[in-house]
Motif scaffolding. Structure first.
Motif, PDB file in Angstrom:
ATOM      1  N   THR A  26      -1.963  -5.843  -9.486  1.00 57.50           N
ATOM      2  CA  THR A  26      -1.654  -6.534 -10.750  1.00 57.50           C
ATOM      3  C   THR A  26      -1.194  -5.412 -11.685  1.00 57.50           C
ATOM      4  O   THR A  26      -0.910  -5.682 -12.698  1.00 57.50           O
ATOM      5  N   VAL A  27      -1.050  -4.126 -11.403  1.00 58.24           N
ATOM      6  CA  VAL A  27      -0.976  -3.291 -12.414  1.00 58.24           C
ATOM      7  C   VAL A  27       0.460  -2.900 -12.730  1.00 58.24           C
ATOM      8  O   VAL A  27       1.456  -3.151 -11.801  1.00 58.24           O
ATOM      9  N   SER A  28       1.042  -2.221 -13.759  1.00 56.66           N
ATOM     10  CA  SER A  28       2.498  -2.126 -14.163  1.00 56.66           C
ATOM     11  C   SER A  28       2.441  -0.512 -13.994  1.00 56.66           C
ATOM     12  O   SER A  28       1.460   0.311 -14.243  1.00 56.66           O
ATOM     13  N   GLY A  29       3.576  -0.113 -13.931  1.00 56.05           N
ATOM     14  CA  GLY A  29       3.878   1.348 -14.051  1.00 56.05           C
ATOM     15  C   GLY A  29       3.364   2.109 -12.728  1.00 56.05           C
ATOM     16  O   GLY A  29       2.912   3.145 -12.875  1.00 56.05           O
ATOM     17  N   LEU A  30       3.486   1.565 -11.822  1.00 56.63           N
ATOM     18  CA  LEU A  30       3.184   2.069 -10.218  1.00 56.63           C
ATOM     19  C   LEU A  30       3.937   3.512  -9.930  1.00 56.63           C
ATOM     20  O   LEU A  30       5.057   3.468 -10.129  1.00 56.63           O
ATOM     21  N   LEU A  50       3.836   4.959  -0.578  1.00 58.24           N
ATOM     22  CA  LEU A  50       5.278   4.467  -0.775  1.00 58.24           C
ATOM     23  C   LEU A  50       5.424   4.439  -2.330  1.00 58.24           C
ATOM     24  O   LEU A  50       4.478   4.024  -3.059  1.00 58.24           O
ATOM     25  N   TYR A  51       6.736   4.691  -2.732  1.00 61.15           N
ATOM     26  CA  TYR A  51       6.910   4.929  -4.141  1.00 61.15           C
ATOM     27  C   TYR A  51       7.713   3.701  -4.826  1.00 61.15           C
ATOM     28  O   TYR A  51       7.619   3.727  -6.231  1.00 61.15           O
ATOM     29  N   SER A  52       8.559   3.136  -4.181  1.00 66.98           N
ATOM     30  CA  SER A  52       9.278   2.189  -4.948  1.00 66.98           C
ATOM     31  C   SER A  52       9.501   0.982  -4.073  1.00 66.98           C
ATOM     32  O   SER A  52       9.401   1.057  -2.781  1.00 66.98           O
ATOM     33  N   ALA A  53       9.841  -0.397  -4.734  1.00 64.86           N
ATOM     34  CA  ALA A  53       9.897  -1.254  -3.826  1.00 64.86           C
ATOM     35  C   ALA A  53      11.138  -1.329  -2.932  1.00 64.86           C
ATOM     36  O   ALA A  53      12.247  -0.649  -3.298  1.00 64.86           O
ATOM     37  N   GLY A  54      11.093  -1.689  -1.742  1.00 62.51           N
ATOM     38  CA  GLY A  54      12.143  -1.732  -0.763  1.00 62.51           C
ATOM     39  C   GLY A  54      11.631  -0.532   0.209  1.00 62.51           C
ATOM     40  O   GLY A  54      12.533  -0.460   1.375  1.00 62.51           O
ATOM     41  N   ALA A  84     -10.404  -0.025  12.926  1.00 61.96           N
ATOM     42  CA  ALA A  84     -11.026   0.706  11.833  1.00 61.96           C
ATOM     43  C   ALA A  84     -10.753  -0.166  10.337  1.00 61.96           C
ATOM     44  O   ALA A  84     -10.274  -1.179  10.468  1.00 61.96           O
ATOM     45  N   THR A  85     -11.336   0.554   9.652  1.00 61.85           N
ATOM     46  CA  THR A  85     -11.063  -0.075   7.860  1.00 61.85           C
ATOM     47  C   THR A  85      -9.709   0.583   7.357  1.00 61.85           C
ATOM     48  O   THR A  85      -9.828   1.696   7.458  1.00 61.85           O
ATOM     49  N   TYR A  86      -8.694  -0.348   7.035  1.00 58.64           N
ATOM     50  CA  TYR A  86      -7.563   0.255   6.270  1.00 58.64           C
ATOM     51  C   TYR A  86      -7.562   0.054   4.866  1.00 58.64           C
ATOM     52  O   TYR A  86      -7.806  -1.334   4.399  1.00 58.64           O
ATOM     53  N   LEU A  87      -7.607   0.903   3.992  1.00 61.63           N
ATOM     54  CA  LEU A  87      -7.486   0.963   2.563  1.00 61.63           C
ATOM     55  C   LEU A  87      -6.302   1.156   1.859  1.00 61.63           C
ATOM     56  O   LEU A  87      -5.407   2.050   2.207  1.00 61.63           O
ATOM     57  N   CYS A  88      -5.967   0.323   0.784  1.00 59.28           N
ATOM     58  CA  CYS A  88      -5.038   0.358   0.147  1.00 59.28           C
ATOM     59  C   CYS A  88      -5.279   1.090  -1.162  1.00 59.28           C
ATOM     60  O   CYS A  88      -6.355   0.954  -1.528  1.00 59.28           O
ATOM     61  N   ALA A  89      -4.583   2.037  -1.742  1.00 60.72           N
ATOM     62  CA  ALA A  89      -4.912   2.516  -3.146  1.00 60.72           C
ATOM     63  C   ALA A  89      -3.734   2.693  -3.930  1.00 60.72           C
ATOM     64  O   ALA A  89      -2.597   2.799  -3.188  1.00 60.72           O
ATOM     65  N   LEU A  90      -3.728   2.745  -5.158  1.00 61.89           N
ATOM     66  CA  LEU A  90      -2.664   3.161  -6.275  1.00 61.89           C
ATOM     67  C   LEU A  90      -2.926   4.018  -6.931  1.00 61.89           C
ATOM     68  O   LEU A  90      -4.071   4.543  -7.370  1.00 61.89           O
ATOM     69  N   ASN A  91      -1.933   4.603  -7.350  1.00 59.81           N
ATOM     70  CA  ASN A  91      -1.782   5.614  -8.695  1.00 59.81           C
ATOM     71  C   ASN A  91      -0.846   5.042  -9.542  1.00 59.81           C
ATOM     72  O   ASN A  91       0.396   4.696  -9.204  1.00 59.81           O
TER      73      ASN A  91
ATOM     74  N   ARG B  99       0.442  13.914 -10.021  1.00 58.14           N
ATOM     75  CA  ARG B  99       1.054  12.588 -10.230  1.00 58.14           C
ATOM     76  C   ARG B  99       2.279  12.247  -9.533  1.00 58.14           C
ATOM     77  O   ARG B  99       3.233  12.651 -10.011  1.00 58.14           O
ATOM     78  N   PRO B 100       2.409  11.430  -8.663  1.00 60.90           N
ATOM     79  CA  PRO B 100       1.057  11.112  -7.949  1.00 60.90           C
ATOM     80  C   PRO B 100       1.278  12.084  -6.478  1.00 60.90           C
ATOM     81  O   PRO B 100       2.301  12.574  -6.417  1.00 60.90           O
ATOM     82  N   ASP B 101       0.387  11.987  -5.871  1.00 63.11           N
ATOM     83  CA  ASP B 101       0.361  13.054  -4.715  1.00 63.11           C
ATOM     84  C   ASP B 101      -0.815  12.613  -3.660  1.00 63.11           C
ATOM     85  O   ASP B 101      -1.696  12.134  -3.905  1.00 63.11           O
ATOM     86  N   THR B 102      -0.106  13.070  -2.314  1.00 60.92           N
ATOM     87  CA  THR B 102      -1.202  12.567  -1.297  1.00 60.92           C
ATOM     88  C   THR B 102      -2.503  13.089  -1.483  1.00 60.92           C
ATOM     89  O   THR B 102      -2.612  14.394  -1.364  1.00 60.92           O
ATOM     90  N   GLN B 103      -3.674  12.729  -1.274  1.00 56.86           N
ATOM     91  CA  GLN B 103      -5.056  13.217  -1.198  1.00 56.86           C
ATOM     92  C   GLN B 103      -5.744  13.101   0.004  1.00 56.86           C
ATOM     93  O   GLN B 103      -5.579  11.902   0.601  1.00 56.86           O
ATOM     94  N   TYR B 104      -6.003  14.168   0.325  1.00 61.24           N
ATOM     95  CA  TYR B 104      -6.734  14.333   1.620  1.00 61.24           C
ATOM     96  C   TYR B 104      -8.056  14.426   1.271  1.00 61.24           C
ATOM     97  O   TYR B 104      -8.590  15.374   0.730  1.00 61.24           O
TER      98      TYR B 104
END
Lengths: 111, 114
Positions: A26-30, A50-54, A84-91, B99-104
């Protein structure tokens, strides 16, 4: 409201049965969306950024895709070792350098 | 090459005691991060360093938690007056940039407070 939501919480597949895991946000400025795999008792292991849509990335039986509000991790013909457990993360804009993680999807692949 | 290492792998302590957790990042990585992971949850951000300075410590739960990285490499997470609620796996990660960078990630330190 959670910023990152992963579904399903758990997924059981038979070996060879393809499926997808979802990560919605739900965040903006991904700035970046990251997928990690975590085995029991271990730290998360990096899979994709992944950095951008598409954008799409592939590695062996895994393929990650990104849209404006969600990402999918597609698993083709999974094997038991994919369990395994698959984790998604955002910056994103508000988090500077740190990652915001979802709770993960626990995948079990039965032979 | 060598990945992120964390010591100890397990730490059991009593309520009220002081503990130190160590992280050795990948050589050459300038950014270092600490996260905490409770059972069934994703990692939760605590603090990150760019070089020697703490760039963002907004995730530290209270003033009992403190972290240092005096020479821009190894970092130590310090917890004073431990409480049972501090029990979790403490994960360390490093990256080349920020910002941003892959974290290990390292394997984590499992902290149990009795």
């Amino acid at each position: 409201e959670d910023q990152v939501t992963q579904s399903p919480e758990a997924l059981r597949l038979q070996e060879g049965e393809s499926s997808s895991l979802n990560c919605s946000y739900t965040v903006s400025g991904l700035r970046g969306l990251f997928w990690y795999r975590q085995d029991p008792g271990k730290g998360p292991e990096f899979l994709f950024t992944l950095y951008s849509a598409g954008e799409e990335k592939e590695k062996e039986r895994l393929k990650a895709t990104l849209t404006k509000k969600e990402s999918f991790l597609h698993i083709t013909a999974p094997k038991p070792e994919d369990s395994a457990t698959y984790l998604c993360a955002l910056n994103y804009g508000g988090s500077q350098g740190n990652l915001i993680f979802g709770k993960g999807t626990k995948l079990s692949v039965k032979p | 090459g060598a990945g992120v290492s964390q010591t100890p792998s397990n730490k059991v302590t009593e309520k009220g005691k002081y503990v130190e957790l160590r992280c050795d990042p990948i050589s050459g990585h300038t950014a270092l991060y600490w996260y905490r992971q409770s059972l069934g949850q994703g990692p939760e951000f605590l603090i990150y360093f760019q070089g020697t300075g703490a760039a963002d410590d907004s995730g530290l739960p209270n003033d009992r938690f403190f972290a240092v990285r005096p020479e821009g490499s190894v970092s130590t997470l310090k917890i004073q007056r431990t409480e049972r609620g501090d029990s979790a796996v403490y994960l360390c990660a490093s990256s080349m940039g920020v910002r941003p960078d892959t974290q290990y990630f390292g394997p984590g330190t499992r902290l149990t407070v009795l």
